[in-house]
Design an enzyme around this catalytic site. Structure first.
Site, PDB file in Angstrom:
ATOM      1  N   ASP A   7       0.793  -1.044   0.123  1.00 39.58           N
ATOM      2  CA  ASP A   7       0.128  -0.058   0.034  1.00 39.58           C
ATOM      3  C   ASP A   7       0.779   1.231   0.190  1.00 39.58           C
ATOM      4  O   ASP A   7       1.854   1.266   0.870  1.00 39.58           O
ATOM      5  CB  ASP A   7      -0.881  -0.076   1.244  1.00 39.58           C
ATOM      6  CG  ASP A   7      -1.773   1.327   1.288  1.00 39.58           C
ATOM      7  OD1 ASP A   7      -2.615   1.382   0.335  1.00 39.58           O
ATOM      8  OD2 ASP A   7      -1.708   1.823   2.349  1.00 39.58           O
ATOM      9  N   GLU A  67       1.596  -0.428  -5.029  1.00 40.07           N
ATOM     10  CA  GLU A  67       0.893   0.773  -5.343  1.00 40.07           C
ATOM     11  C   GLU A  67       1.630   1.912  -5.397  1.00 40.07           C
ATOM     12  O   GLU A  67       2.086   2.326  -4.636  1.00 40.07           O
ATOM     13  CB  GLU A  67      -0.303   0.835  -4.273  1.00 40.07           C
ATOM     14  CG  GLU A  67      -1.151   1.969  -4.730  1.00 40.07           C
ATOM     15  CD  GLU A  67      -2.043   2.021  -3.439  1.00 40.07           C
ATOM     16  OE1 GLU A  67      -3.127   2.566  -3.658  1.00 40.07           O
ATOM     17  OE2 GLU A  67      -1.762   2.159  -2.259  1.00 40.07           O
TER      18      GLU A  67
END
Length: 793
Positions: free
Chosen positions: A422, A461
Site C-alpha cells: 500500500d 501501489e
C-alpha cells in the site's frame, strides 16, 4: 522432576549470559502441555520453573527480536523477550495472567529488563509458556517539542508480537463508542483539545489495550506445497477475508468471516472453478479502529490501519486469540496452496494506527517516536505522505529491519507467496532533503538483494499523497505495479470518453511504454478495472456519482473522478433495457481485462454483480454493503457472467499468446512470419499513424500465435493459435472487414459479449476478407482458422 544439581547448573549457565534456545523444543500453541509431557527425544522433561513476582530476569539474548519460547538443553522452558528501544532510559516487561488462563488480562507482573545490547533491551523469563500475554512499558523523557514521547503509564504492544489478544477500546464484550482517553499518551480533553498533545497523561492504559501473546515456533511445514505460479500465468483475485465469506451459504455460520471460512472447501471451490491463481488479501496484519469511526458507530473494515506487523488480525480467527489465530492462518494458506492458489498479502508499512500528534500511544510512538516516525522540522508534528496522520521512517535501520523481518516471517513461517504494498512510493522516500521517492532507496535495495524476498511476488501501489508521489512505471525489477493507467484507459473507452485509441493500444498490449526497460516483462503491469477502493464493477455501470452518505462524512470522502457511466439511469432500476446494457458493459470490461497482456486482477464479487449501492469508499462498511452477496448467483444472468470469466481464464491458461511473457514488437519474428501484433481499422486495413490519433470507437487487435516473441524451455519457438480481438464501444453496430490472407483464411467465433449466454456463440465460422457485423458495445474474440479447415457461412 529434575534433580537439584540439574536445575542449579541450568540457572548458573543462564545467569552467566549463555544464549537461550540451544537445542530448542518446538511446542504447539496449546501452551506446550503435550510437548512438556513428551519431553525431548523421548525422555521425560524436567519440571518447568515458574517465575515469581519480583524474581530476577535472566539475561537472555538480544536476538531474535520479539518473544520466543524455548527449552534449553537442561530442560528449562521459558521465553526470551527482546525489544529495540534505542533512546529509552528503561524498559519493563509486563506479564498478564497465568500460563494457559482464559480469563481477562488481570494480575500484571512487571519485570525490568536490565540487559541492553546494541539498543536492544532483553531478558529470559523461565516458565513463560506459549499463550502468555505480555506488553512493555518504556521509560524516557516527555518532551513533545523535540519528538520525545515516552510515557511508562502506557502499555505498549510489542512490534514483533506474533499474536495479539484483545482489542483497543475496553474490556471484552463492552461495546466500543470511542477509544478510551487512557490510551493516549497526552491528556486528551476531546473535543476542545485546549492542551493539545503537550501534557503527559499519567493514567494506566493496560486495561484498555490488547496484549501480545507468546507463540510457539512453527512446526515442520514440509506438507505445504507452494504452487509457484509463474508471473505470466498469474491471475489475481482481490478479496477481504471477512467480506468474502460472511454471506457464503456453503460456509458454516461459525466459520464465516474467518481464515477458516476462507479455507473451507465451499469458498475454495469458487476460486478454483473461476480459474484464478492467487488471492490478494486485504490487510490481515493486526489493525486498530480509528476513534472518529467508533464515535460514528462504525469501524475500520478494510484494515489499512496496522499496528502489528507480525500478527494475523485476531478478529478473523474462529479458533481463538491466544496463538490459535496463527495456526488457523497457516491452515488457510495450506488449504489454498493445495488447491493451486497462491496467497498475496496487502501490507501497510507506510503508516500505523497511531495517527498524528493527537493520536493514541499504542506501540511505536511510546517505544521511540523519533526513530520510528518521520517528523517535521517542528518535531511535535509528523510528516504525512499517507493521508493517515503519520509516516514510518523506513530509511532508519531499526524500521527497515522491522519491515524486512516482518516480510521474511510471513514468507518463511506463515507460507505466503507475495505482497502488495500500500502506498509503496512512501517506502522509497529519501533522507537527503529532496523529500521525494528515490528508486535507489534503502528499502528497495534491501528487498532486491534479500534471498527470500526477491523470490516473492512483489506488487507496488506506485503512488502516495506526497510531492512527486506518483511513480507508475518507475519501480525497479523485480517489482510489479498496479497500473491505474490501464484502469483509466479501459474505463474511458467503454464509456465513450477516450479521444483516440493510442493509450488503449499500449494498455491492451502490456504497457510497454511504462515497463519495457531494464529487462522488465509484461507481468510488471497488474491490470485492473476495479479495486477495493472505488466503485464495484456493477456500480461502475450504474452510478455517475458517488453515494457515500453511510460513511458519515457528508459524502465528502471518496474520489469524484470515477470515470463511470450509469447507462442513462442513476442507481438500481427495473428497466429491462438498462439492466441488459449494464450487464453487457460488465461483460465488455471483464473480457477486455482478461484478454489484455499483463497480470489481470479481479475483485471478489465483480463476476457476480456485487454492489455497494454507489459507495466508492466502503472502508468502514463492515456489513452487507462491504460483503459479497452470494445470492446473486441465483440469477441466471450473473451465473452466465461467472461462466464467461471462467471460460476466458481457461483460454488464457491454454493459449500462451493471450498471456505473453515478453512484449510484442509489432515486427516479423521470422522471414516467413507475420508481425507478432497487428492493429486493424473497421475497414480491415492495418492502422496508420493517423488512425491512432483519429477519434474511433472500434479497434481490432491481432495476436499471432505463429510469432510469439518468446522461447520455450529448451530455446525453441512457442507456437499457438492466432486470435483477432475486436472491441467496439459505439452505440450502434459496425461492419468490420476481417483481415484476409496472410492473416487468416477464416475465423471461428470464440466469444461475443453481446450475448448473455455464450454457449451458443462458439464454433461459428466467418470468412476472412468479408465484413462481419459487430454488435453495439461488444467484444468479439475470433480464432484465426488455418488453411484447409473449411468455412461455414
Amino acid at each position: 522432576m529434575s534433580s537439584a544439581s540439574e536445575q542449579s547448573a541450568s540457572e548458573q549457565e543462564a545467569r552467566q549470559g549463555a544464549e537461550f534456545g540451544r537445542s530448542p523444543a518446538r511446542l504447539p500453541a496449546d501452551g506446550g502441555r503435550h510437548a512438556r509431557a513428551a519431553g525431548v527425544n523421548g525422555r521425560p522433561r524436567p519440571a518447568v520453573p515458574a517465575p515469581e513476582p519480583g524474581a530476577p530476569v535472566w539475561p537472555g539474548s538480544p536476538e531474535p527480536l520479539g518473544a520466543h519460547f524455548t527449552v534449553d538443553t537442561h530442560g528449562v522452558a521459558g521465553t526470551n523477550f527482546a525489544l529495540w528501544a534505542g533512546g529509552a532510559e528503561a524498559v519493563e516487561l509486563c506479564l498478564f495472567g497465568e500460563n494457559g488462563t482464559d480469563g481477562p488480562a488481570e494480575g500484571e507482573t512487571r519485570h525490568p529488563l536490565t540487559e541492553l545490547t546494541d539498543e536492544i533491551w532483553h531478558g529470559f523469563v523461565p516458565g513463560v509458556l506459549p499463550g502468555r500475554r505480555y506488553g512493555y512499558r518504556v521509560h524516557g523523557r516527555w518532551d513533545p517539542w523535540t519528538g520525545a514521547r515516552w510515557n511508562p503509564a502506557k502499555l505498549l504492544l510489542d512490534p514483533y508480537a506474533r499474536a495479539v489478544d484483545g482489542d483497543f477500546g475496553g474490556p471484552p464484550g463492552r461495546p466500543r463508542t470511542a477509544l478510551p482517553a487512557e490510551v493516549y499518551g497526552h491528556v486528551r480533553d476531546w473535543p476542545q483539545q485546549q492542551v493539545a498533545d503537550t501534557v503527559r497523561d499519567e493514567r494506566d492504559s493496560a486495561p484498555h489495550v490488547p496484549k501480545g501473546v507468546v507463540v510457539a515456533d512453527r512446526d515442520d511445514a514440509a506438507d505445504d506445497r507452494r504452487p509457484g505460479t509463474p508471473w505470466a500465468d498469474t491471475v489475481v483475485y482481490e478479496l477481504h477475508v471477512r467480506g468474502f465469506t460472511m454471506r457464503h451459504p456453503g460456509v458454516p455460520e461459525r466459520l464465516r468471516g474467518t481464515y477458516a471460512g476462507l479455507a473451507h472447501p465451499a469458498a475454495v471451490e469458487h476460486l478454483v472453478r473461476l480459474g484464478v491463481t492467487a488471492v490478494e488479501l486485504l490487510p490481515v496484519h493486526q489493525f486498530a479502529h480509528e476513534d472518529h469511526l467508533l464515535r460514528r458507530g462504525l469501524g475500520n473494515y478494510w484494515g489499512y490501519n496496522s499496528i502489528g506487523y507480525f500478527a494475523p488480525h485476531a478478529a478473523y480467527a474462529a479458533s481463538g486469540t491466544r496463538g490459535q489465530q496463527v495456526a488457523e492462518f497457516r491452515r488457510m494458506v495450506r488449504a489454498l496452496h493445495a488447491a493451486g492458489i497462491e496467497v498475496i498479502l496487502d501490507v501497510v508499512y507506510n503508516h500505523t494506527a497511531e495517527s498524528g500528534e493527537l493520536g493514541p500511544t499504542l506501540s511505536l510512538r511510546g517505544i521511540d517516536n523519533r526513530r520510528y516516525y518521520r517528523l517535521q522540522g517542528d518535531a511535535r508534528r509528523y510528516a504525512d505522505y499517507t493521508g493517515c496522520g503519520n509516516t514510518l521512517h523506513v530509511a532508519q535501520p531499526n524500521v527497515l529491519r522491522l519491515i524486512a523481518d516482518s516480510l521474511r516471517y510471513w514468507v518463511t513461517e506463515m507460507g505466503v507467496d507475495g505482497f502488495r504494498f500500500d502506498l509503496a512510493a512512501t517506502l522509497a522516500r529519501d533522507m537527503r532533503g529532496t523529500d521525494e521517492p528515490d528508486m535507489r532507496a534503502p528499502f528497495l535495495a534491501v528487498v532486491a538483494q534479500d534471498p527470500v524476498l526477491r523470490r516473492a511476488k512483489l506488487i507496488a501501489e506506485p503512488w502516495d499523497v506526497g510531492p512527486g508521489g506518483y511513480r507508475v512505471g518507475a519501480f525497479p525489477p523485480p517489482w510489479a505495479e498496479w497500473n491505474d493507467r490501464y484502469r483509466d484507459a479501459v474505463r474511458d473507452f467503454w464509456r465513450g470518453a477516450l479521444p483516440d485509441v493510442r493509450d488503449l493500444g499500449y494498455r491492451l498490449a502490456g504497457s510497454s511504454d511504462l515497463y519495457a526497460w531494464g529487462g522488465r516483462r509484461p507481468h510488471a503491469s497488474v491490470n485492473f478495472v476495479t479495486a477495493h477502493d472505488g466503485f464495484t464493477l456493477r456500480d461502475l455501470v450504474s452510478y455517475d456519482r458517488k453515494h457515500n452518505e453511510a460513511n458519515g462524512e457528508g459524502n465528502r470522502d471518496g474520489t469524484d473522478a470515477n470515470r463511470s457511466w450509469n447507462c442513462g439511469t442513476e442507481g438500481e432500476t427495473d428497466d429491462p433495457d438498462v439492466r441488459a446494457l449494464r450487464r453487457r458493459q460488465i461483460r465488455n470490461l471483464l473480457t477486455t481485462l482478461l484478454l489484455s497482456t499483463g497480470v489481470p486482477m479481479l475483485v471478489a464479487g465483480d463476476e457476480m454483480g456485487r454492489t455497494q449501492g454507489g459507495n466508492n469508499n466502503a472502508y468502514c462498511q463492515d456489513n452487507e454493503t462491504g460483503w459479497v452477496d452470494w445470492s446473486a448467483l441465483e440469477d441466471p444472468g450473473w451465473r452466465a457472467v461467472v461462466r464467461l470469466c471462467s471460460r476466458l481464464l481457461a483460454l488464457r491458461r491454454t493459449h500462451p499468446v493471450l498471456r505473453s511473457s515478453a512484449f510484442f514488437s509489432g515486427r516479423r519474428q521470422s522471414a516467413h512470419g507475420l508481425r507478432d501484433l497487428a492493429w486493424f481499422t473497421p475497414g480491415g486495413t492495418e492502422m496508420t499513424e493517423a488512425d491512432w490519433y483519429a477519434p474511433t470507437a472500434t479497434l481490432g487487435m491481432y495476436l499471432s500465435g505463429r510469432d510469439i516473441p518468446q522461447r520455450g524451455p529448451t530455446g525453441g519457438p512457442v507456437t499457438d493459435d492466432s486470435f483477432l480481438v475486436i472491441l467496439h464501444a459505439g452505440p450502434r453496430p459496425v461492419r468490420f472487414l476481417l483481415p484476409g490472407p496472410p492473416w487468416a483464411e477464416s475465423y471461428e467465433l470464440v466469444a461475443d459479449t453481446s450475448r448473455e449466454d455464450q454457449q451458443t456463440a462458439p464454433g461459428t465460422r466467418r470468412r476472412a476478407g468479408a465484413r462481419t457485423v459487430v454488435p453495439a458495445r461488444s467484444v468479439l474474440l475470433l480464432r484465426a482458422v488455418p488453411t484447409g479447415r473449411g468455412v461455414r457461412a
